[in-house]
Design an enzyme around this catalytic site. Sequence first.
Site, short mmCIF file in Angstrom:
data_model
loop_
_atom_site.label_atom_id
_atom_site.label_comp_id
_atom_site.label_asym_id
_atom_site.label_seq_id
_atom_site.Cartn_x
_atom_site.Cartn_y
_atom_site.Cartn_z
N THR A 83 0.86 -1.29 0.17
CA THR A 83 0.13 -0.01 0.06
C THR A 83 0.61 1.08 -0.07
O THR A 83 1.94 1.17 0.56
CB THR A 83 -0.85 0.01 1.14
OG1 THR A 83 -1.44 1.38 1.52
CG2 THR A 83 -0.19 -0.24 2.49
N ASP A 84 0.28 2.38 -0.45
CA ASP A 84 1.01 3.63 -0.28
C ASP A 84 0.72 4.17 1.13
O ASP A 84 1.77 4.96 1.36
CB ASP A 84 0.24 4.74 -1.04
CG ASP A 84 -1.14 5.05 -0.97
OD1 ASP A 84 -1.66 4.35 -0.04
OD2 ASP A 84 -1.64 5.84 -1.59
N GLU A 85 0.27 3.41 1.98
CA GLU A 85 -0.02 4.02 3.43
C GLU A 85 1.29 3.94 4.05
O GLU A 85 1.79 4.44 5.19
CB GLU A 85 -0.72 3.51 3.91
CG GLU A 85 -2.36 3.81 3.36
CD GLU A 85 -3.50 3.51 4.15
OE1 GLU A 85 -3.71 3.54 5.34
OE2 GLU A 85 -4.55 3.00 3.51
N TYR B 299 -1.86 -0.56 10.87
CA TYR B 299 -2.11 -1.36 9.64
C TYR B 299 -0.88 -0.96 8.63
O TYR B 299 -0.18 -1.87 8.22
CB TYR B 299 -3.33 -0.86 8.68
CG TYR B 299 -3.46 -1.17 7.40
CD1 TYR B 299 -3.42 -2.49 6.76
CD2 TYR B 299 -3.37 -0.03 6.35
CE1 TYR B 299 -3.35 -2.60 5.52
CE2 TYR B 299 -3.27 -0.07 5.10
CZ TYR B 299 -3.26 -1.70 4.71
OH TYR B 299 -3.36 -1.86 3.19
N LYS C 62 2.22 -3.23 7.32
CA LYS C 62 2.77 -3.56 5.81
C LYS C 62 4.07 -3.19 5.74
O LYS C 62 4.42 -3.79 4.88
CB LYS C 62 1.75 -2.69 4.93
CG LYS C 62 -0.02 -3.24 5.02
CD LYS C 62 -0.03 -4.71 4.54
CE LYS C 62 0.24 -4.60 2.87
NZ LYS C 62 -0.24 -5.95 2.41
P1 NAD Z 1 -9.52 -7.31 2.14
O1 NAD Z 1 -9.60 -7.36 3.50
O2 NAD Z 1 -10.70 -7.35 1.39
O3 NAD Z 1 -9.03 -8.91 2.04
C1 NAD Z 1 -7.96 -9.79 2.48
C2 NAD Z 1 -7.98 -11.17 2.30
O4 NAD Z 1 -7.00 -11.86 2.97
C3 NAD Z 1 -9.55 -11.66 2.85
O5 NAD Z 1 -9.90 -12.67 1.97
C4 NAD Z 1 -8.81 -12.40 4.12
O6 NAD Z 1 -9.78 -13.65 4.48
C5 NAD Z 1 -7.72 -12.94 3.65
N1 NAD Z 1 -6.62 -12.94 4.79
C6 NAD Z 1 -6.53 -12.49 5.95
N2 NAD Z 1 -5.61 -13.15 6.52
C7 NAD Z 1 -5.11 -14.11 6.08
C8 NAD Z 1 -4.31 -15.09 6.35
N3 NAD Z 1 -3.50 -14.96 7.55
N4 NAD Z 1 -4.04 -16.31 5.62
C9 NAD Z 1 -4.79 -16.19 4.53
N5 NAD Z 1 -5.62 -15.27 4.08
C10 NAD Z 1 -5.66 -14.16 4.73
O7 NAD Z 1 -8.29 -6.66 1.63
P2 NAD Z 1 -8.15 -5.85 0.24
O8 NAD Z 1 -8.48 -4.56 0.08
O9 NAD Z 1 -8.35 -6.92 -0.98
O10 NAD Z 1 -6.37 -5.83 0.20
C11 NAD Z 1 -5.69 -6.55 -0.54
C12 NAD Z 1 -4.23 -6.45 -0.20
O11 NAD Z 1 -3.85 -5.41 -1.07
C13 NAD Z 1 -3.65 -6.11 0.98
O12 NAD Z 1 -2.43 -6.60 1.44
C14 NAD Z 1 -3.65 -4.72 1.24
O13 NAD Z 1 -2.88 -4.45 2.22
C15 NAD Z 1 -3.35 -4.31 -0.22
N6 NAD Z 1 -3.96 -2.97 -0.56
C16 NAD Z 1 -5.14 -2.62 -0.45
C17 NAD Z 1 -5.69 -1.44 -0.87
C18 NAD Z 1 -7.25 -0.91 -0.68
O14 NAD Z 1 -7.30 -0.04 -1.18
N7 NAD Z 1 -7.90 -2.05 -0.29
C19 NAD Z 1 -4.52 -0.67 -1.53
C20 NAD Z 1 -3.40 -0.81 -1.60
C21 NAD Z 1 -3.08 -2.09 -1.16
P1 TYD Z 2 -10.81 4.01 4.25
O1 TYD Z 2 -11.95 3.66 3.01
O2 TYD Z 2 -11.03 3.31 5.47
O3 TYD Z 2 -9.33 3.74 3.74
P2 TYD Z 2 -8.01 4.28 4.36
O4 TYD Z 2 -8.21 4.75 5.64
O5 TYD Z 2 -7.16 2.85 4.05
O6 TYD Z 2 -7.52 5.15 3.33
O7 TYD Z 2 -11.05 5.45 4.23
C1 TYD Z 2 -10.67 6.61 3.45
C2 TYD Z 2 -11.18 7.80 3.85
O8 TYD Z 2 -12.44 7.96 4.36
C3 TYD Z 2 -10.10 8.18 5.11
O9 TYD Z 2 -9.66 9.30 5.10
C4 TYD Z 2 -10.96 7.87 6.32
C5 TYD Z 2 -12.40 8.37 5.62
N1 TYD Z 2 -13.58 7.65 6.20
C6 TYD Z 2 -14.70 8.47 6.56
O10 TYD Z 2 -14.75 9.72 6.58
N2 TYD Z 2 -15.61 7.97 7.07
C7 TYD Z 2 -15.96 6.50 7.16
O11 TYD Z 2 -17.09 6.04 7.67
C8 TYD Z 2 -14.92 5.75 6.64
C9 TYD Z 2 -14.73 4.17 6.78
C10 TYD Z 2 -13.74 6.36 6.25
#
Ligand code: NAD
Ligand code: TYD
Length: 351
Positions: free
Chosen positions: A132-134, A158, A162
């Site tokens: 992630t960019d975070e 989180y 990561k």
């Molecule tokens: P998500 O929470 O929707 O899905 C995570 C999946 O991993 C789930 O299906 C969960 O059951 C599985 N999981 C959790 N713990 C596990 C374990 N110990 N063993 C096997 N499986 C396990 O997450 P997402 O949003 O799909 O993110 C996927 C990846 O992309 C993550 O690594 C996250 O850090 C990264 N990422 C997410 C975003 C975003 O905006 N959602 C952006 C950049 C990077």
């Molecule tokens: P989120 O979707 O949780 O992603 P991340 O925290 O990984 O960026 O949140 C996106 C942005 O929206 C973040 O600045 C937090 C804000 N947010 C709200 O304002 N209200 C909400 O109910 C949620 C879930 C997030």
Amino acid sequence: MIIVTGGAGFIGANFVLDWLAQSDEALVNLDILSYAGNRETLASLDGDARHIFVQGDIGDKELVARLLAEHRPRAVVNFAAESHVDRSIHGPEAFIQTNIVGTFNLLEAVRSYWGGLEGEDKANFRFLHVSTDEVYGSLGKEDPAFTENNRYEPNSPYSASKAASDHLVRAYHHTYGLPVLTTNCSNNYGPYHFPEKLIPLVIHNALAGKELPIYGDGQQIRDWLYVKDHCSAIRRVLEAGVLGETYNVGGWNEKANLDVVYTLCAILDELNPRADAQSYKTQITFVKDRPGHDKRYAIDASKLERELGWKPAETFETGIRKTVQWYLANAAWVENVTSGNYRNWVAKQYA
Ligand code: NAD
Ligand code: TYD
């Protein structure tokens, strides 16, 4: 074949569905089915021999070793993680366990498998870590977007977990020569997004007549990428990425949270007007801010474009409209997630 971890979650499932729509290369999908894992998302793959689903933990070295020995994949793509910042604030331990210890155990199993490969199999093997960019922390208003050379400055449990996993992946390349690639992507949105994150939560709450909670003043900025563009970037990095390199993934779509919510309300007003003809905006409520809330994320994805020729297909405007349309057309999926019925789906489906 390849092994995908976390392929029942939001991005992993989109990746699995896209992968099998575009190629006949089979994949093993290893997912523990945490609250965020949803087999229903993969229902269209039922009976498809190219999709081998295994419920299990990336931290289970014996299981991972067995899967590697049995299926002899050419690559492992690691999506599995705890991914929600708010949950990491309330309960960081699961994040340490899966994102750090789990990734470590996965790397150990993969290192041992890769060490036993020979010739072309060894040369062609890849471990792609999805991050992630975070990990780069928070930007001021005028700061340039994150490049791959930014310092790691994670601010939430989180992002810290990561960041730790990214460091382990890097170290396994430098110390053991493991052929790794890392991608650091901005905020994703699109189909099958669990309605605890901002965009799906707002769509769901709007339609359910609930409040749309904005943390603080809603002026925090995120850089949004349509999930299928993230998946295409991962495929491209897997195909052509330089070993040991990291690639930022983003679509140059910085938006303040409040503007994102306004956009969602406007599209919903148009596609699914409220019975009382009022705007969904009237449901917006300002709530207490998230502790340690990062002010701004912005990704500079020019390395990926310059070196590997990747570009996103969607703008924020096209992607967000598609997303709202998807949620309107898939109310049953959302209902099963929000009611918790998705947890019983496997039992019901395969009874
Ligand atoms: P998500 O929470 O929707 O899905 C995570 C999946 O991993 C789930 O299906 C969960 O059951 C599985 N999981 C959790 N713990 C596990 C374990 N110990 N063993 C096997 N499986 C396990 O997450 P997402 O949003 O799909 O993110 C996927 C990846 O992309 C993550 O690594 C996250 O850090 C990264 N990422 C997410 C975003 C975003 O905006 N959602 C952006 C950049 C990077
Ligand atoms: P989120 O979707 O949780 O992603 P991340 O925290 O990984 O960026 O949140 C996106 C942005 O929206 C973040 O600045 C937090 C804000 N947010 C709200 O304002 N209200 C909400 O109910 C949620 C879930 C997030």
